[in-house]
Motif scaffolding. Structure first.
Motif, PDB file in Angstrom:
ATOM      1  N   LEU A   5       0.867  -1.162   0.000  1.00  0.00           N
ATOM      2  CA  LEU A   5       0.000   0.000   0.000  1.00  0.00           C
ATOM      3  C   LEU A   5       0.909   1.219   0.000  1.00  0.00           C
ATOM      4  CD1 LEU A   5      -2.887   1.156   0.304  1.00  0.00           C
ATOM      5  CD2 LEU A   5      -2.516   1.099   2.774  1.00  0.00           C
ATOM      6  N   ASN A   6       0.801   2.055  -1.036  1.00  0.00           N
ATOM      7  CA  ASN A   6       1.695   3.203  -1.174  1.00  0.00           C
ATOM      8  C   ASN A   6       0.905   4.500  -1.238  1.00  0.00           C
ATOM      9  OD1 ASN A   6       4.012   1.503  -1.539  1.00  0.00           O
ATOM     10  ND2 ASN A   6       3.278   1.106  -3.587  1.00  0.00           N
ATOM     11  N   PRO A   7       1.259   5.495  -0.423  1.00  0.00           N
ATOM     12  CA  PRO A   7       0.592   6.795  -0.520  1.00  0.00           C
ATOM     13  C   PRO A   7       0.889   7.438  -1.869  1.00  0.00           C
ATOM     14  CG  PRO A   7       2.145   6.744   1.334  1.00  0.00           C
ATOM     15  CD  PRO A   7       2.271   5.459   0.608  1.00  0.00           C
ATOM     16  N   TYR A   8      -0.138   8.037  -2.452  1.00  0.00           N
ATOM     17  CA  TYR A   8      -0.017   8.727  -3.741  1.00  0.00           C
ATOM     18  C   TYR A   8      -0.622  10.109  -3.542  1.00  0.00           C
ATOM     19  CZ  TYR A   8       0.747   8.616  -8.772  1.00  0.00           C
ATOM     20  OH  TYR A   8       1.237   8.833 -10.045  1.00  0.00           O
ATOM     21  N   ILE A   9       0.217  11.143  -3.583  1.00  0.00           N
ATOM     22  CA  ILE A   9      -0.216  12.498  -3.265  1.00  0.00           C
ATOM     23  C   ILE A   9      -0.380  13.302  -4.551  1.00  0.00           C
ATOM     24  CG2 ILE A   9       0.292  14.582  -1.952  1.00  0.00           C
ATOM     25  CD1 ILE A   9       2.198  12.855  -0.240  1.00  0.00           C
ATOM     26  N   SER A  10      -1.505  14.015  -4.648  1.00  0.00           N
ATOM     27  CA  SER A  10      -1.774  14.866  -5.806  1.00  0.00           C
ATOM     28  C   SER A  10      -1.432  16.313  -5.482  1.00  0.00           C
ATOM     29  CB  SER A  10      -3.248  14.782  -6.201  1.00  0.00           C
ATOM     30  OG  SER A  10      -3.571  13.479  -6.596  1.00  0.00           O
ATOM     31  N   PHE A  11      -0.819  16.980  -6.439  1.00  0.00           N
ATOM     32  CA  PHE A  11      -0.453  18.384  -6.301  1.00  0.00           C
ATOM     33  C   PHE A  11      -1.007  19.169  -7.477  1.00  0.00           C
ATOM     34  CE2 PHE A  11       2.708  15.985  -3.988  1.00  0.00           C
ATOM     35  CZ  PHE A  11       2.846  16.717  -2.825  1.00  0.00           C
ATOM     36  N   ARG A  12      -0.970  20.487  -7.380  1.00  0.00           N
ATOM     37  CA  ARG A  12      -1.363  21.367  -8.482  1.00  0.00           C
ATOM     38  C   ARG A  12      -0.120  22.127  -8.913  1.00  0.00           C
ATOM     39  NH1 ARG A  12      -5.744  21.208 -11.496  1.00  0.00           N
ATOM     40  NH2 ARG A  12      -7.272  21.985 -10.041  1.00  0.00           N
ATOM     41  N   SER A  13       0.599  21.571  -9.871  1.00  0.00           N
ATOM     42  CA  SER A  13       1.746  22.224 -10.516  1.00  0.00           C
ATOM     43  C   SER A  13       3.017  22.300  -9.686  1.00  0.00           C
ATOM     44  CB  SER A  13       1.376  23.635 -10.990  1.00  0.00           C
ATOM     45  OG  SER A  13       0.247  23.594 -11.824  1.00  0.00           O
ATOM     46  N   ASN A  14       3.078  21.691  -8.496  1.00  0.00           N
ATOM     47  CA  ASN A  14       4.324  21.745  -7.736  1.00  0.00           C
ATOM     48  C   ASN A  14       4.779  20.363  -7.253  1.00  0.00           C
ATOM     49  OD1 ASN A  14       2.312  21.587  -5.778  1.00  0.00           O
ATOM     50  ND2 ASN A  14       3.340  22.970  -4.362  1.00  0.00           N
ATOM     51  N   ALA A  15       4.385  19.311  -7.960  1.00  0.00           N
ATOM     52  CA  ALA A  15       4.812  17.959  -7.586  1.00  0.00           C
ATOM     53  C   ALA A  15       6.332  17.816  -7.693  1.00  0.00           C
ATOM     54  CB  ALA A  15       4.122  16.904  -8.448  1.00  0.00           C
ATOM     55  N   ARG A  16       6.939  18.437  -8.704  1.00  0.00           N
ATOM     56  CA  ARG A  16       8.395  18.344  -8.868  1.00  0.00           C
ATOM     57  C   ARG A  16       9.105  18.895  -7.635  1.00  0.00           C
ATOM     58  NH1 ARG A  16      10.744  17.477 -13.485  1.00  0.00           N
ATOM     59  NH2 ARG A  16       8.983  18.296 -14.668  1.00  0.00           N
ATOM     60  N   GLU A  17       8.668  20.059  -7.150  1.00  0.00           N
ATOM     61  CA  GLU A  17       9.258  20.680  -5.959  1.00  0.00           C
ATOM     62  C   GLU A  17       9.015  19.806  -4.722  1.00  0.00           C
ATOM     63  OE1 GLU A  17       8.670  24.725  -3.261  1.00  0.00           O
ATOM     64  OE2 GLU A  17       7.557  24.524  -5.132  1.00  0.00           O
ATOM     65  N   VAL A  62       7.869   3.780   0.151  1.00  0.00           N
ATOM     66  CA  VAL A  62       7.536   4.252  -1.183  1.00  0.00           C
ATOM     67  C   VAL A  62       6.540   5.399  -1.064  1.00  0.00           C
ATOM     68  CG1 VAL A  62       6.467   3.661  -3.400  1.00  0.00           C
ATOM     69  CG2 VAL A  62       7.912   1.988  -2.226  1.00  0.00           C
ATOM     70  N   LEU A  63       6.828   6.491  -1.763  1.00  0.00           N
ATOM     71  CA  LEU A  63       5.926   7.631  -1.834  1.00  0.00           C
ATOM     72  C   LEU A  63       5.763   7.986  -3.301  1.00  0.00           C
ATOM     73  CD1 LEU A  63       4.363   9.839  -0.247  1.00  0.00           C
ATOM     74  CD2 LEU A  63       6.433  11.223  -0.409  1.00  0.00           C
ATOM     75  N   MET A  64       4.523   8.123  -3.737  1.00  0.00           N
ATOM     76  CA  MET A  64       4.233   8.469  -5.127  1.00  0.00           C
ATOM     77  C   MET A  64       3.514   9.805  -5.163  1.00  0.00           C
ATOM     78  SD  MET A  64       2.849   4.845  -6.505  1.00  0.00           S
ATOM     79  CE  MET A  64       3.821   3.355  -6.363  1.00  0.00           C
ATOM     80  N   ALA A  65       3.698  10.538  -6.279  1.00  0.00           N
ATOM     81  CA  ALA A  65       3.060  11.844  -6.403  1.00  0.00           C
ATOM     82  C   ALA A  65       2.894  12.206  -7.872  1.00  0.00           C
ATOM     83  CB  ALA A  65       3.896  12.913  -5.697  1.00  0.00           C
ATOM     84  N   ALA A  66       1.957  13.117  -8.114  1.00  0.00           N
ATOM     85  CA  ALA A  66       1.718  13.609  -9.475  1.00  0.00           C
ATOM     86  C   ALA A  66       1.068  14.982  -9.400  1.00  0.00           C
ATOM     87  CB  ALA A  66       0.801  12.651 -10.230  1.00  0.00           C
ATOM     88  N   ASP A  67       1.180  15.714 -10.505  1.00  0.00           N
ATOM     89  CA  ASP A  67       0.454  16.973 -10.649  1.00  0.00           C
ATOM     90  C   ASP A  67      -0.939  16.684 -11.189  1.00  0.00           C
ATOM     91  OD1 ASP A  67       2.257  19.123  -9.911  1.00  0.00           O
ATOM     92  OD2 ASP A  67       3.440  18.583 -11.676  1.00  0.00           O
ATOM     93  N   ALA A  81      -3.808  11.397   5.497  1.00  0.00           N
ATOM     94  CA  ALA A  81      -2.533  11.684   6.150  1.00  0.00           C
ATOM     95  C   ALA A  81      -1.570  10.541   5.821  1.00  0.00           C
ATOM     96  CB  ALA A  81      -2.709  11.794   7.662  1.00  0.00           C
ATOM     97  N   VAL A  82      -0.307  10.873   5.698  1.00  0.00           N
ATOM     98  CA  VAL A  82       0.725   9.869   5.470  1.00  0.00           C
ATOM     99  C   VAL A  82       1.326   9.532   6.830  1.00  0.00           C
ATOM    100  CG1 VAL A  82       2.886   9.343   4.296  1.00  0.00           C
ATOM    101  CG2 VAL A  82       1.201  10.822   3.178  1.00  0.00           C
ATOM    102  N   SER A  83       1.388   8.252   7.142  1.00  0.00           N
ATOM    103  CA  SER A  83       1.907   7.799   8.428  1.00  0.00           C
ATOM    104  C   SER A  83       3.186   7.004   8.209  1.00  0.00           C
ATOM    105  CB  SER A  83       0.866   6.918   9.124  1.00  0.00           C
ATOM    106  OG  SER A  83       1.389   6.379  10.320  1.00  0.00           O
ATOM    107  N   ILE A  84       4.217   7.335   8.976  1.00  0.00           N
ATOM    108  CA  ILE A  84       5.459   6.559   8.983  1.00  0.00           C
ATOM    109  C   ILE A  84       5.655   6.072  10.411  1.00  0.00           C
ATOM    110  CG2 ILE A  84       7.943   6.533   8.595  1.00  0.00           C
ATOM    111  CD1 ILE A  84       7.634   8.872   6.699  1.00  0.00           C
TER     112      ILE A  84
END
Length: 139
Positions: A5-17, A62-67, A81-84
């Motif tokens: 199970l991997n968190p996948y976080i959505s961003f608006r134009s700042n996923a790279r940062e 593992v952490l995944m993200a996209a714009d 929330a992401v829990s570690i």
């Protein structure tokens, strides 16, 4: 291969940062692909946005993200929330200290009533994090 199970976080134009920041937190490089590289951009403004990004830490986190392109609905932070958690206090303290940069601390990283070291924060990208280091076993 185990099921993960991997968190996948959505961003608006700042996923790279955000991925660059989380790379320093987790101690691993982000691997990314853009909408342009994937042939998925619906407008020239989407071409350089991150279609998929992934960080895999040396310990296997593992952490995944996209714009989210402008033409798609997006709600910052959502209700996730992401829990570690784990038992390596030094490792978890390191994550806490790095995530705290520019964050709003909602619960300090300290001994909790259940005996673990626990803290909560909202990082500078609006993502909620929970960090829990298990108390040493009584011997």
């Amino acid at each position: 291969m185990p099921t993960n199970l991997n968190p996948y976080i959505s961003f608006r134009s700042n996923a790279r940062e955000a991925l660059a920041f989380y790379s320093t937190v987790l101690g691993a490089e982000a691997v990314t692909s853009t909408f342009g590289e994937g042939g998925m951009s619906q407008s020239p403004a989407d071409a350089d946005l991150i279609m998929h990004g992934q960080i895999t830490s040396p310990s296997g986190l593992v952490l995944m993200a996209a714009d989210t392109p402008e033409h798609m609905e997006w709600t910052p932070g959502g209700s996730i929330a992401v829990s570690i958690s784990g038992d390596d206090l030094a490792e978890l303290t390191g994550y806490w200290e790095k995530l705290s940069d520019g964050a709003t601390i909602t619960a300090p990283f300290a001994t909790a009533p259940w005996g673990d070291t626990f803290g909560m924060l909202v990082d500078k990208f609006g993502v909620s994090w929970l960090i829990n280091a298990s108390a040493p076993a009584a011997g």
